[in-house]
Design an enzyme around this catalytic site. Sequence first.
Site, PDB file in Angstrom:
ATOM      1  N   GLY A   1      -1.338  32.757   5.378  1.00  0.00           N
ATOM      2  CA  GLY A   1      -0.067  33.139   4.794  1.00  0.00           C
ATOM      3  C   GLY A   1      -0.485  32.768   3.184  1.00  0.00           C
ATOM      4  N   ILE A   2       0.367  31.847   2.846  1.00  0.00           N
ATOM      5  CA  ILE A   2      -0.027  31.482   1.230  1.00  0.00           C
ATOM      6  C   ILE A   2      -1.399  31.040   1.003  1.00  0.00           C
ATOM      7  CG2 ILE A   2       2.302  31.222   0.915  1.00  0.00           C
ATOM      8  CD1 ILE A   2       2.101  28.132   0.866  1.00  0.00           C
TER       9      ILE A   2
ATOM     10  N   ASN B   1       0.086  21.179   5.071  1.00  0.00           N
ATOM     11  CA  ASN B   1      -0.760  21.000   3.686  1.00  0.00           C
ATOM     12  C   ASN B   1      -1.264  19.478   3.691  1.00  0.00           C
ATOM     13  OD1 ASN B   1       1.360  18.958   2.781  1.00  0.00           O
ATOM     14  ND2 ASN B   1       2.429  20.833   2.046  1.00  0.00           N
TER      15      ASN B   1
ATOM     16  N   ASP C   1       4.788  25.493   8.061  1.00  0.00           N
ATOM     17  CA  ASP C   1       4.969  23.939   7.632  1.00  0.00           C
ATOM     18  C   ASP C   1       6.482  23.693   7.624  1.00  0.00           C
ATOM     19  OD1 ASP C   1       4.272  21.419   7.202  1.00  0.00           O
ATOM     20  OD2 ASP C   1       3.642  21.725   5.210  1.00  0.00           O
TER      21      ASP C   1
ATOM     22  N   GLY D   1       6.519  28.271   4.399  1.00  0.00           N
ATOM     23  CA  GLY D   1       5.808  29.008   5.406  1.00  0.00           C
ATOM     24  C   GLY D   1       6.010  28.385   6.843  1.00  0.00           C
TER      25      GLY D   1
END
Length: 170
Positions: A122-123, A23, A33, A31
Site C-alpha cells: 500500500g502506502i 509501522n 494498520d 491502511g
Amino acid sequence: MKIEIIQGDITQIEADVIVNAANTSLLGGGGVDGAIHRAGGPQILDECMAIRNRQGGCKVGEAVITTAGNLNARKVIHTVGPKWNNGNSNEAELLRNCYLNCLELAESFNFTSIAFPNISTGIYGYPKEAAAQIAYEAITGFKAQELESIILVCYDEENYLLYTELFKHK
C-alpha cells in the site's frame, strides 16, 4: 497446510491470528494498520503502547503479538514491512522476514490459522508482483508444525489476481 486467497477486509476474517501491517511506532496509522486498530478497539493500542515502552516499537522485518480486542481472532501479530526504495535497502529480505517471523510466532503459540494482508504494497509502495512472489516463497517454503490454514486477504483486485495466479498450483 491449506492456503486460501480471498479478496476482502482482513478485519472481518475469522482466524486464530490476524497479521497487521504495522509501522515501527505500533501506534496505528493508515491502511490495514488503521483498520485493525479501529475494528479491534483500544485494547490493541494499549498493548502496543506497552510493547513500545518496553522495547521501543517494532523494527522492520520483525513481529510482535497483542490481543485481538474485538476482532474475530485470538491475537494480532504486528509486523513492519519495508518501505520500497527501488530495491536498494534490502527490502526483499526484510519483507521475507515479515512473513517468516509471523509464521514462527504463530507456531510458538500453537495457532492453527493465520490471516495475512498484502504487506508493504500500500502506502509503503512495494511493487505488488514482487511482494506477492516473496510472500509465495516464504509461505510455501515454511515447514509448519501446528499451522493448518493460511488465509491471504487481498484488499484490492490487483493483489487478488496476482496471488490467485501464483498460488494456483499449491
